[in-house]
Design a protein around this motif. Structure first.
Motif, short mmCIF file in Angstrom:
data_model
loop_
_atom_site.label_atom_id
_atom_site.label_comp_id
_atom_site.label_asym_id
_atom_site.label_seq_id
_atom_site.Cartn_x
_atom_site.Cartn_y
_atom_site.Cartn_z
N MET A 1 11.59 13.82 19.39
CA MET A 1 12.11 15.05 19.99
C MET A 1 11.32 15.44 21.24
SD MET A 1 14.77 16.01 18.32
CE MET A 1 15.00 17.75 18.66
N LEU A 2 10.02 15.22 21.22
CA LEU A 2 9.22 15.55 22.40
C LEU A 2 9.56 14.60 23.54
CD1 LEU A 2 7.07 17.31 23.66
CD2 LEU A 2 5.32 15.85 22.66
N THR A 3 9.78 13.33 23.23
CA THR A 3 10.21 12.37 24.25
C THR A 3 11.56 12.77 24.84
OG1 THR A 3 8.97 10.55 23.24
CG2 THR A 3 10.82 9.96 24.66
N ALA A 4 12.47 13.22 23.98
CA ALA A 4 13.77 13.69 24.45
C ALA A 4 13.61 14.88 25.38
CB ALA A 4 14.66 14.06 23.27
N THR A 5 12.69 15.77 25.04
CA THR A 5 12.44 16.94 25.88
C THR A 5 11.98 16.52 27.28
OG1 THR A 5 11.72 18.14 23.90
CG2 THR A 5 11.19 19.13 26.02
N ILE A 6 11.17 15.47 27.34
CA ILE A 6 10.66 14.99 28.63
C ILE A 6 11.75 14.32 29.45
CG2 ILE A 6 9.04 13.41 29.74
CD1 ILE A 6 7.19 13.82 27.29
N PHE A 7 12.58 13.49 28.81
CA PHE A 7 13.44 12.58 29.57
C PHE A 7 14.91 12.96 29.64
CE2 PHE A 7 9.75 9.86 28.62
CZ PHE A 7 9.45 9.46 29.92
N ILE A 8 15.34 14.00 28.94
CA ILE A 8 16.73 14.43 29.11
C ILE A 8 17.03 14.80 30.56
CG2 ILE A 8 18.23 16.43 28.64
CD1 ILE A 8 17.71 16.00 25.69
N PRO A 9 16.12 15.46 31.29
CA PRO A 9 16.41 15.69 32.71
C PRO A 9 16.63 14.40 33.51
CG PRO A 9 14.62 17.12 32.00
CD PRO A 9 14.89 16.16 30.87
N VAL A 124 6.87 17.70 35.23
CA VAL A 124 6.08 18.83 34.74
C VAL A 124 5.90 18.77 33.23
CG1 VAL A 124 6.02 21.33 34.49
CG2 VAL A 124 6.73 20.33 36.66
N ILE A 125 7.00 18.58 32.50
CA ILE A 125 6.91 18.55 31.03
C ILE A 125 6.07 17.35 30.59
CG2 ILE A 125 8.22 18.35 28.87
CD1 ILE A 125 10.53 19.74 30.26
N GLY A 126 6.24 16.22 31.25
CA GLY A 126 5.45 15.04 30.90
C GLY A 126 3.96 15.26 31.10
#
Length: 519
Positions: A1-9, A124-126
């Motif tokens: 889920m954290l990876t998805a948060t980073i890479f969905i953009p 930024v999130i990464g």
């Protein structure tokens, strides 16, 4: 889920590349949808930080081998969050939604704009989620490219100058960061450095790029040079030089005087939504880098340098406020106010007290929401007047009551009015700084209070000139904020009020970090 948060953009960015050039609405819709989904995940990530497993520092951890050249050089895709990074990831998602709504009037190069906007979001999130020093640097650099284009292509008349200045300053700072990372890597992998054994000489499986491993080892060697104790035993000045280099890299982003001169130009020339991202998020990356890497890696050097860091904070506060007071450009005034308010973070950090650290971290979040709101306020009136001269407005609150009310609330929050979020972080920073653990803390704290007075002066003057008094005839026909503009501003109004009255939920999120940092 954290990876998805980073890479969905990034997924949104790729989809935008396949939209038709003559259908900008498709790019806008995909960009907004990707931003909304990412914000939902950012919120979920922050909530998870309230329940970090017992005995753990981070949650939502992912650790996957990425680059292995044999020997000690092993880079991992290692991510995870604690309350500090979770809070800032939530702030990133929130401000990105507001900036996306404010971006709806970008009509030239729409696909390119939204692609760069989403790539910046990922960078930024990464950065906030990285637990590997090499990965941190990669995401840190990823942010540089889209911001350069967003200012240089979609900015104001002097956008090329502002974009190049931003690029050179940030790249110059990144060189210091890269050099520090390399020195740390060679130091901890040097035979006999002790990085791979515990205090009793037992072997430990540590990673030379792991931020948690490096932090734990630096704490273990706190009184003998931190990570570079084996170099310090030969040349005692090396840890101080590397600490200073890393501090400069993060100070450029904050920005700390005298590395601040790129900020007003970038803010003034950037389009409104990018100014929101720049002030609300990118400046916080400098403070986050200090808290996550710079100070924990060299705790003894940090303690020795506390006075100088506090002094730089006081200079930021007073100098930024004085320059803001001299401005007639609405946007430039808000830009210099950011320089001033980020000084409160520095004096809170330098204090090394629970109150100071708590206030400084609160200031990171609260300044993000307030400054983002202020730049949206400037953008609304600029869209109508096509200028930002404070002396050419007047009486706007009578013609634009909704807009005027939000703008005045934002300014009062920024000047530290009790009951609004700007007050809580500032007062805690002052309290902590006054009781700071370095000599001269009380004097610096007293001088810093001048910044509060100057801040009240320039904001109250702005309220008087722009919103009160007789309405300027040129402003008679200005319509009030429309629904899209209100939707862009209200998500920032809510935390400005809520966390001014009830800051404890936010404090509880990052308090474990403060306790661990101060020991």
């Amino acid at each position: 889920m954290l990876t998805a948060t980073i890479f969905i953009p990034v997924i949104g960015m790729i989809l935008i590349c396949f939209t038709r050039k003559d259908s900008p609405g498709q790019a806008r819709a995909i960009g907004l949808l990707a931003t909304l989904v990412t914000f939902a995940l950012c919120t979920w990530v922050a909530i998870q930080c309230y329940s970090v497993p017992e005995g753990e520092t981070y949650t939502l951890k992912t650790h996957v081998p990425w680059i292995d050249l044999g020997g000690d050089f092993k880079v991992h895709y290692s991510i995870g969050v604690d309350g500090l990074s979770g809070m800032l990831i939530f702030l990133t998602g929130l401000l990105a939604v507001c900036a996306a709504l404010a971006s709806w009037k970008i009509n030239e190069g729409v696909r390119g704009y939204w692609a760069m906007f989403l790539l910046l979001h990922t960078g930024v999130i990464g950065t906030f989620a990285s637990l590997d020093l090499f990965l941190f640097y990669v995401f840190w650099e990823i942010m540089l490219l889209p911001m350069y284009f967003l200012i240089g292509i979609w900015g104001g008349p002097r956008r090329i100058y502002a974009a190049i200045k931003f690029f050179l300053y940030t790249l110059w700072g990144s060189i210091f960061l890269l050099a520090a990372i390399l020195v740390i890597y060679f130091a901890v992998t040097e035979p006999g450095s002790g990085f791979y054994v515990d205090a009793d000489g037992n072997a430990i499986a540590r990673n030379p790029f792991s931020i948690p491993d490096l932090t734990a080892y630096a704490a273990q060697m706190k009184d003998s040079g931190g990570l570079l104790h084996n170099y310090a035993s030969v040349l005692s000045w090396i840890p101080g030089v590397i600490f200073a280099g890393m501090f400069i890299a993060f100070a450029v982003k904050v920005p700390v005087f005298p590395f601040h001169t790129w900020l007003p130009d970038a803010h003034v020339e950037a389009p409104t939504p990018i100014s929101v991202i720049l002030a609300g998020i990118l400046l916080k990356l400098g403070g986050y880098g200090m808290l996550r890497i710079n100070f924990p890696f060299f705790p003894d050097v940090f303690a020795d340098a506390a006075y100088w860091i506090g002094l730089l904070g006081v200079i930021n506060i007073v100098y930024g406020a004085l320059v803001a007071m001299a401005q007639t450009d609405f946007k430039k005034m808000v830009a210099y106010s950011s320089v001033s308010h980020m000084g409160f973070c520095l004096i809170g950090f330098a204090a090394m007290t629970s109150e100071g650290m708590t206030g400084a971290i609160l200031q990171l979040f609260n300044h993000g929401t307030i400054s983002g709101l202020l730049f949206l306020v400037v953008g609304v009136v600029y869209d109508r007047a096509h200028h930002r001269d404070l002396n050419r407005f007047g009486g706007l609150v009578w013609k634009m009551p909704v807009y005027g009310s939000i703008a005045i609330l934002a300014m009062f929050a920024s000047l530290g009015l009790p009951g609004l979020s700007g007050f809580v972080g500032e007062i805690l920073s002052f309290l902590g700084s006054f009781n700071g653990k370095y000599e001269g803390a009380k004097l610096l704290s007293i001088i810093a209070t001048l910044g509060v007075v100057f801040t009240a002066v320039y904001y109250l003057r702005a309220v008087q000139r722009v919103f009160l008094g007789q309405t300027n005839p040129a402003c008679e026909s200005f319509p009030d904020a429309n629904k899209r503009e209100i939707w862009a501003m209200m998500p920032l109004v809510i935390p400005t009020v809520v966390f001014g009255v009830l800051p404890q939920p936010l404090i509880a999120l990052f308090q474990p970090y403060v306790s661990g940092f101060l020991g």
